[in-house]
Design a protein around this motif. Structure first.
Motif, PDB file in Angstrom:
ATOM      1  N   PHE A 159      37.291  59.644  90.375  1.00  0.00           N
ATOM      2  CA  PHE A 159      37.293  60.037  88.965  1.00  0.00           C
ATOM      3  C   PHE A 159      38.145  61.281  88.735  1.00  0.00           C
ATOM      4  N   TYR A 160      38.216  62.141  89.734  1.00  0.00           N
ATOM      5  CA  TYR A 160      39.117  63.286  89.631  1.00  0.00           C
ATOM      6  C   TYR A 160      40.535  62.802  89.388  1.00  0.00           C
ATOM      7  N   GLN A 161      40.964  61.824  90.158  1.00  0.00           N
ATOM      8  CA  GLN A 161      42.329  61.332  90.039  1.00  0.00           C
ATOM      9  C   GLN A 161      42.542  60.571  88.730  1.00  0.00           C
ATOM     10  N   LEU A 162      41.512  59.885  88.235  1.00  0.00           N
ATOM     11  CA  LEU A 162      41.623  59.228  86.931  1.00  0.00           C
ATOM     12  C   LEU A 162      41.826  60.252  85.815  1.00  0.00           C
ATOM     13  N   VAL A 163      41.045  61.335  85.861  1.00  0.00           N
ATOM     14  CA  VAL A 163      41.183  62.375  84.844  1.00  0.00           C
ATOM     15  C   VAL A 163      42.548  63.034  84.941  1.00  0.00           C
ATOM     16  N   GLU A 164      43.002  63.318  86.154  1.00  0.00           N
ATOM     17  CA  GLU A 164      44.312  63.936  86.334  1.00  0.00           C
ATOM     18  C   GLU A 164      45.420  63.037  85.768  1.00  0.00           C
ATOM     19  N   ALA A 165      45.317  61.739  86.046  1.00  0.00           N
ATOM     20  CA  ALA A 165      46.337  60.801  85.564  1.00  0.00           C
ATOM     21  C   ALA A 165      46.343  60.734  84.040  1.00  0.00           C
ATOM     22  N   SER A 166      45.165  60.699  83.432  1.00  0.00           N
ATOM     23  CA  SER A 166      45.087  60.626  81.973  1.00  0.00           C
ATOM     24  C   SER A 166      45.599  61.908  81.338  1.00  0.00           C
ATOM     25  N   GLN A 167      45.343  63.066  81.968  1.00  0.00           N
ATOM     26  CA  GLN A 167      45.820  64.322  81.409  1.00  0.00           C
ATOM     27  C   GLN A 167      47.334  64.455  81.532  1.00  0.00           C
ATOM     28  N   GLU A 168      47.882  63.944  82.615  1.00  0.00           N
ATOM     29  CA  GLU A 168      49.333  63.994  82.778  1.00  0.00           C
ATOM     30  C   GLU A 168      50.045  63.209  81.681  1.00  0.00           C
ATOM     31  N   VAL A 169      49.398  62.138  81.222  1.00  0.00           N
ATOM     32  CA  VAL A 169      50.009  61.295  80.192  1.00  0.00           C
ATOM     33  C   VAL A 169      49.830  61.888  78.795  1.00  0.00           C
ATOM     34  N   GLY A 170      48.611  62.312  78.464  1.00  0.00           N
ATOM     35  CA  GLY A 170      48.331  62.652  77.071  1.00  0.00           C
ATOM     36  C   GLY A 170      47.954  64.079  76.775  1.00  0.00           C
ATOM     37  N   GLU A 171      47.760  64.927  77.806  1.00  0.00           N
ATOM     38  CA  GLU A 171      47.295  66.283  77.543  1.00  0.00           C
ATOM     39  C   GLU A 171      48.445  67.189  77.135  1.00  0.00           C
TER      40      GLU A 171
END
Length: 324
Positions: A227-239
């Motif tokens: 889940f850490y990596q899922l959050v990191e991936a989502s933040q890289e795209v939209g944060e």
């Protein structure tokens, strides 16, 4: 289920409530683009994108009038809600032009708690047993919204338009605030000033630093976690360095929990653990100051009431009804 999905409803000629508020937000931000046009990075593209959203909205209305059923009603609502993924980073295109205010919020945080809770939380709880549950909660932000809206669609279709309006309007209320109050949050501000200053309790203003820099360093916690990596991936795209105060993650998820509680106690009970983890995660992953999350929690009840009042005053009669 298939019979209900394709059950005919009155087509009407008007906008759904959620489409109306989306077009209003579109118009307000378009006006702001025109006012700030010389200072903005790509104002022409932004205006074209807004025109495309308007065209898409009326295209879906035409589709619904041709095939007036629950499914096409759902598509119209779902598209407007999915466009929130566009409107969120869009706030950065405005507030990047204004002086950053993180130094004020970090100073308030230090004064209230004698430390930076976002730093201390992750520092003292770095293991996978904390990191993964918190990141799981943070990741389930949008799935929680999806679950509740689909639940209303399937079980209380007569309230579906209202809850979509309240959710989207709540987002827009926070987005307008973010445009005018540029706060990036610890995950952007602390790397910008350096952890030596953070540890010393020194929080200098950085002006329009984020107009030119939006690099996001990896978050704290167990970096090999799923889940850490899922959050990191989502933040890289939209944060983006925007939307820290107040926390919309806490505010909107609180509104979602209110909606879940009102329609099903069991649904609310199932979502409650994810909600608690999400609220903790906003500080743990350093997306927000603790004051952001606390104000997000408190403000959610006022924003929910305001959005509900707007619906009752403007759209008390449902746009679509089942045909007998």
């Amino acid at each position: 289920m298939a019979v209900k999905l394709f059950e005919r409803v009155e087509s009407g000629k008007g906008l759904f409530a959620v489409e109306s508020i989306s077009l209003i937000y579109n118009a307000l931000t378009s006006l702001l683009i025109l006012l700030l046009f010389p200072r903005m990075d790509h104002p022409g593209v932004m205006l074209l994108e807004r025109a495309g959203i308007v065209a898409l909205t009326f295209g879906l209305i035409a589709l619904y009038q041709t095939f007036p059923c629950r499914l096409t009603a759902f598509v119209r609502m779902a598209v407007q809600m999915s466009l929130l993924a566009y409107w969120y980073p869009d706030t950065f295109e405005f507030n990047r032009l204004f002086p950053n205010l993180d130094y004020i919020f970090a100073t308030v945080e230090q004064g209230l708690f004698g430390c930076q809770p976002s730093v201390e939380f992750s520092k003292h709880c770095p293991s996978i047993w904390f990191s993964e549950p918190f990141n799981m909660g943070y990741f389930f932000y949008y799935p929680m919204i999806l679950v509740v809206t689909v639940w209303y669609f399937l079980t209380h279709f007569e309230w579906f338009e209202k809850i979509c309006f309240v959710l989207v309007t709540s987002f827009f209320i926070y987005y307008l605030f973010y445009i005018l109050v540029p706060v990036a949050g610890p995950q952007f501000y602390f790397p910008a000033i350096g952890m030596d200053k953070v540890n010393a309790g020194i929080f200098p203003p950085i002006g329009d630093y984020f107009n030119w820099n939006d690099y996001l360093v990896p978050g704290p916690g167990y970096d090999q976690g799923f889940f850490y990596q899922l959050v990191e991936a989502s933040q890289e795209v939209g944060e983006r360095p925007t939307a820290a105060f107040p926390s919309s993650h806490v505010a909107i998820s609180t509104i979602v929990m209110i909606m879940a509680w009102r329609v099903s106690r069991k649904l609310a009970a199932v979502l409650a653990p994810f909600y608690v983890l999400l609220c903790c995660a906003t500080v743990y992953i350093q997306a927000h100051y603790l004051v952001d999350s606390l104000v997000g929690l408190v403000s959610a009840f006022f924003v929910y009431q305001l959005a509900t009042l707007m619906y009752k005053r403007w759209f008390i009669s449902p746009v679509f009804r089942l045909m007998g």
